[in-house]
Design a protein around this motif. Sequence first.
Motif, PDB file in Angstrom:
ATOM      1  N   LEU A  16       0.825  -1.207   0.000  1.00  0.00           N
ATOM      2  CA  LEU A  16       0.000   0.000   0.000  1.00  0.00           C
ATOM      3  C   LEU A  16       0.865   1.265   0.000  1.00  0.00           C
ATOM      4  CD1 LEU A  16      -2.855  -0.983   2.477  1.00  0.00           C
ATOM      5  CD2 LEU A  16      -3.046  -0.673   0.012  1.00  0.00           C
ATOM      6  N   ASP A  17       1.930   1.248   0.774  1.00  0.00           N
ATOM      7  CA  ASP A  17       2.831   2.399   0.822  1.00  0.00           C
ATOM      8  C   ASP A  17       3.490   2.626  -0.538  1.00  0.00           C
ATOM      9  OD1 ASP A  17       4.270   4.514   2.237  1.00  0.00           O
ATOM     10  OD2 ASP A  17       6.027   3.223   1.947  1.00  0.00           O
ATOM     11  N   ALA A  18       3.902   1.536  -1.176  1.00  0.00           N
ATOM     12  CA  ALA A  18       4.523   1.653  -2.496  1.00  0.00           C
ATOM     13  C   ALA A  18       3.521   2.198  -3.513  1.00  0.00           C
ATOM     14  CB  ALA A  18       5.057   0.297  -2.948  1.00  0.00           C
ATOM     15  N   GLU A  19       2.280   1.746  -3.449  1.00  0.00           N
ATOM     16  CA  GLU A  19       1.252   2.221  -4.379  1.00  0.00           C
ATOM     17  C   GLU A  19       0.956   3.702  -4.167  1.00  0.00           C
ATOM     18  OE1 GLU A  19      -1.316   2.549  -7.412  1.00  0.00           O
ATOM     19  OE2 GLU A  19       0.016   0.861  -7.013  1.00  0.00           O
ATOM     20  N   LEU A  20       0.827   4.124  -2.910  1.00  0.00           N
ATOM     21  CA  LEU A  20       0.582   5.540  -2.624  1.00  0.00           C
ATOM     22  C   LEU A  20       1.749   6.409  -3.083  1.00  0.00           C
ATOM     23  CD1 LEU A  20      -1.070   5.359   0.910  1.00  0.00           C
ATOM     24  CD2 LEU A  20      -2.165   6.008  -1.235  1.00  0.00           C
ATOM     25  N   THR A  21       2.957   5.934  -2.854  1.00  0.00           N
ATOM     26  CA  THR A  21       4.146   6.669  -3.284  1.00  0.00           C
ATOM     27  C   THR A  21       4.160   6.788  -4.797  1.00  0.00           C
ATOM     28  OG1 THR A  21       5.386   5.912  -1.367  1.00  0.00           O
ATOM     29  CG2 THR A  21       6.667   6.713  -3.235  1.00  0.00           C
ATOM     30  N   GLU A  24       1.615   9.407  -5.824  1.00  0.00           N
ATOM     31  CA  GLU A  24       2.088  10.755  -5.510  1.00  0.00           C
ATOM     32  C   GLU A  24       3.171  11.199  -6.494  1.00  0.00           C
ATOM     33  OE1 GLU A  24       3.322  10.387  -1.468  1.00  0.00           O
ATOM     34  OE2 GLU A  24       1.277  10.545  -0.695  1.00  0.00           O
ATOM     35  N   LEU A  25       4.067  10.294  -6.849  1.00  0.00           N
ATOM     36  CA  LEU A  25       5.114  10.628  -7.812  1.00  0.00           C
ATOM     37  C   LEU A  25       4.515  10.923  -9.186  1.00  0.00           C
ATOM     38  CD1 LEU A  25       7.935   8.095  -6.886  1.00  0.00           C
ATOM     39  CD2 LEU A  25       7.983  10.576  -6.625  1.00  0.00           C
ATOM     40  N   GLU A  31       2.250  17.491 -12.549  1.00  0.00           N
ATOM     41  CA  GLU A  31       2.241  18.914 -12.196  1.00  0.00           C
ATOM     42  C   GLU A  31       3.484  19.621 -12.750  1.00  0.00           C
ATOM     43  OE1 GLU A  31       1.037  22.518 -10.917  1.00  0.00           O
ATOM     44  OE2 GLU A  31      -0.161  20.689 -10.920  1.00  0.00           O
ATOM     45  N   LEU A  32       4.632  18.973 -12.640  1.00  0.00           N
ATOM     46  CA  LEU A  32       5.858  19.567 -13.187  1.00  0.00           C
ATOM     47  C   LEU A  32       5.776  19.696 -14.704  1.00  0.00           C
ATOM     48  CD1 LEU A  32       8.564  17.784 -11.028  1.00  0.00           C
ATOM     49  CD2 LEU A  32       7.961  20.200 -10.983  1.00  0.00           C
ATOM     50  N   ALA A  33       5.200  18.703 -15.366  1.00  0.00           N
ATOM     51  CA  ALA A  33       5.035  18.772 -16.821  1.00  0.00           C
ATOM     52  C   ALA A  33       4.106  19.918 -17.198  1.00  0.00           C
ATOM     53  CB  ALA A  33       4.494  17.446 -17.350  1.00  0.00           C
ATOM     54  N   ASN A  34       3.035  20.095 -16.440  1.00  0.00           N
ATOM     55  CA  ASN A  34       2.106  21.200 -16.709  1.00  0.00           C
ATOM     56  C   ASN A  34       2.780  22.555 -16.529  1.00  0.00           C
ATOM     57  OD1 ASN A  34       0.039  19.404 -17.263  1.00  0.00           O
ATOM     58  ND2 ASN A  34      -0.862  19.532 -15.233  1.00  0.00           N
TER      59      ASN A  34
END
Length: 68
Positions: A16-21, A24-25, A31-34
């Motif tokens: 679950l932690d890996a999926e959330l990370t 988020e990434l 967002e950076l691409a935008n």
Amino acid sequence: MPERQGFPFDTEEARLDAELTRQELGETAQELANRAKTTSQRLVLGAGAAFGLGVILLFVIRKFLDRR
């Protein structure tokens, strides 16, 4: 009840932690691409406006000099 040490506590929490990370990434990358797209669009628009203004200015100067 024994105190749990460390994180993740089990494989399901690690998954679950890996999926959330990962999510988020992905959101951060989007967002950076935008932001990069917006910045580049502004630069192109500014360059186009400056070029257009330069062309108009050249025509005005040429008209002014031709009247002499």
